[in-house]
Design an enzyme around this catalytic site. Structure first.
Site, short mmCIF file in Angstrom:
data_model
loop_
_atom_site.label_atom_id
_atom_site.label_comp_id
_atom_site.label_asym_id
_atom_site.label_seq_id
_atom_site.Cartn_x
_atom_site.Cartn_y
_atom_site.Cartn_z
N GLY A 177 2.99 -1.99 -7.98
CA GLY A 177 1.64 -1.53 -7.69
C GLY A 177 1.21 -0.44 -8.65
O GLY A 177 0.93 -0.69 -9.82
N GLY A 178 1.17 0.79 -8.15
CA GLY A 178 0.64 1.91 -8.93
C GLY A 178 1.26 2.09 -10.29
O GLY A 178 0.57 2.43 -11.26
N HIS A 222 -0.85 -10.45 0.53
CA HIS A 222 -0.43 -9.06 0.38
C HIS A 222 -0.72 -8.31 1.67
O HIS A 222 -1.69 -8.59 2.38
CB HIS A 222 -1.17 -8.41 -0.80
CG HIS A 222 -0.61 -7.08 -1.19
ND1 HIS A 222 -0.92 -5.92 -0.51
CD2 HIS A 222 0.25 -6.73 -2.18
CE1 HIS A 222 -0.27 -4.92 -1.07
NE2 HIS A 222 0.45 -5.37 -2.08
N GLU A 227 7.81 -7.16 0.28
CA GLU A 227 7.29 -5.80 0.20
C GLU A 227 7.30 -5.17 1.59
O GLU A 227 6.43 -5.46 2.41
CB GLU A 227 5.86 -5.79 -0.34
CG GLU A 227 5.73 -6.22 -1.78
CD GLU A 227 4.36 -5.85 -2.34
OE1 GLU A 227 4.31 -5.15 -3.34
OE2 GLU A 227 3.34 -6.24 -1.74
N GLU A 246 -1.99 -5.58 2.30
CA GLU A 246 -3.32 -4.97 2.38
C GLU A 246 -4.37 -6.00 2.77
O GLU A 246 -5.33 -5.67 3.47
CB GLU A 246 -3.65 -4.29 1.05
CG GLU A 246 -2.80 -3.05 0.82
CD GLU A 246 -2.68 -2.63 -0.62
OE1 GLU A 246 -1.96 -1.67 -0.88
OE2 GLU A 246 -3.30 -3.29 -1.50
N ASN A 294 0.41 -5.53 -9.94
CA ASN A 294 -0.76 -5.69 -9.08
C ASN A 294 -1.63 -4.45 -9.24
O ASN A 294 -1.32 -3.38 -8.70
CB ASN A 294 -0.32 -5.87 -7.63
CG ASN A 294 -1.49 -5.94 -6.66
OD1 ASN A 294 -2.65 -6.10 -7.07
ND2 ASN A 294 -1.21 -5.80 -5.38
N TRP A 295 -2.72 -4.58 -9.98
CA TRP A 295 -3.59 -3.43 -10.25
C TRP A 295 -4.47 -3.06 -9.06
O TRP A 295 -5.12 -2.03 -9.08
CB TRP A 295 -4.45 -3.72 -11.47
CG TRP A 295 -3.72 -3.55 -12.77
CD1 TRP A 295 -2.37 -3.68 -12.98
CD2 TRP A 295 -4.27 -3.21 -14.05
NE1 TRP A 295 -2.06 -3.46 -14.30
CE2 TRP A 295 -3.22 -3.17 -14.98
CE3 TRP A 295 -5.56 -2.97 -14.49
CZ2 TRP A 295 -3.40 -2.87 -16.33
CZ3 TRP A 295 -5.76 -2.67 -15.85
CH2 TRP A 295 -4.70 -2.62 -16.74
N LYS A 296 -4.51 -3.93 -8.06
CA LYS A 296 -5.33 -3.68 -6.86
C LYS A 296 -6.78 -3.39 -7.28
O LYS A 296 -7.26 -3.98 -8.25
CB LYS A 296 -4.71 -2.56 -6.03
CG LYS A 296 -3.25 -2.85 -5.68
CD LYS A 296 -2.66 -1.89 -4.70
CE LYS A 296 -1.21 -2.27 -4.42
NZ LYS A 296 -0.59 -1.43 -3.36
N GLY A 306 3.18 2.21 -1.81
CA GLY A 306 2.36 3.36 -2.14
C GLY A 306 2.80 4.66 -1.51
O GLY A 306 2.11 5.68 -1.62
N SER A 326 6.82 0.78 -3.98
CA SER A 326 7.18 2.04 -4.66
C SER A 326 8.25 1.84 -5.73
O SER A 326 9.17 2.65 -5.88
CB SER A 326 7.63 3.10 -3.64
OG SER A 326 6.57 3.45 -2.78
#
Length: 253
Positions: free
Chosen positions: A235-236, A99, A169, A101, A13-15, A175, A214
């Site tokens: 994610g990141g 998600h 999640e 967010e 997920n590049w957000k 994150g 994470s």
């Protein structure tokens, strides 16, 4: 995981990250994916502006392209929104819905998430439905009740292994660099599997359940070896090919 018959999925997920120049990183992911051993599926979910270009770039490779969200309606006066049909037309194969967010910053309810999952199915996409508890809910001992309620109210009836992926999640781990223990992850995934099995029978047994929060190469092997963890929503770490591929390698190392 191999014994379950469920093909591991590593989804990135590049957000809200990535310009056209990020295609170079996708190229590295594509090149590395072909060298991974075992039947692992690799998915990259870039921002909507890059979906069509990434589909073209990944065509014929071991990488598929998904999207990060969709609107519940197929078309209409919804300025700035993108329908599941538009994403399918661009070549996406899946859409992340619910998600944390989106739930937090856009006040999306479980009913909203279910409507988006139905939209994804309507367009022929797999819905990657996200569930997870906050730190407050975990401290209150409400993790399982929260996740089970989200799952019940966010996933439409009639789910199948093809149409649904569930991503657990824990919100407090996204994150932050913090992750629950393997035992904690196993407890939640076992509860999710039990609910899917009870509701959807054999299809519920076949639905893949991913862990997210994470995830990085250093902890991927341990997390991916937990029973009922069928892959990861990353994610990141998915923004860097080396890290993302390192996580995928954890499926078989």
């Amino acid at each position: 995981m191999a014994a379950t018959g469920r093909r591991p999925l590593i989804a990135g997920n590049w957000k809200m990250n990535g310009l056209r120049s990020a295609a170079a990183e996708l190229d590295k992911i594509i090149a590395g994916a072909q060298d991974l051993s075992g039947p692992v599926e690799i998915m990259v979910c870039p921002p909507a502006t890059l979906v069509a270009a990434f589909v073209d770039r990944a065509r014929g490779s071991a990488v598929v392209i998904g999207a990060q969200d969709c609107h519940a309606e197929p078309s209409g006066a919804f300025t700035g929104d993108i329908s599941a049909e538009m994403l399918a037309d661009a070549g996406a194969v899946a859409a992340i819905v619910g998600h944390s967010e989106r739930r937090r910053y856009h006040a999306e309810s479980d009913a909203d998430v279910q409507a988006k999952a139905k939209a994804a199915w309507r367009a022929g996409l797999t819905a990657v439905v996200c569930v997870g508890e906050t730190q407050f809910e975990r401290d209150a001992g409400a993790t399982l009740s929260r996740v089970e309620r989200q799952l019940q109210e966010s996933v439409p009836d009639g789910a199948s292994a093809k149409s649904l992926v569930v991503a657990y999640e824990p919100v407090w781990a996204i994150g932050t660099g913090r992750t629950p223990t393997a035992e904690d992850v196993g407890q939640v995934h076992s509860a999710i599997r039990a609910q899917l099995r009870m509701r959807f029978g054999a299809e519920g047994e076949a639905v893949r359940v991913l862990y997210g929060g994470s995830v990085k190469p250093s902890n991927a092997k341990e997390l991916l070896s937990v029973p009922d963890v069928d892959g990861a929503l990353v994610g990141g770490a998915s923004l860097k090919a080396e890290d993302f591929l390192g996580i995928a390698a954890g499926c078989h190392s």
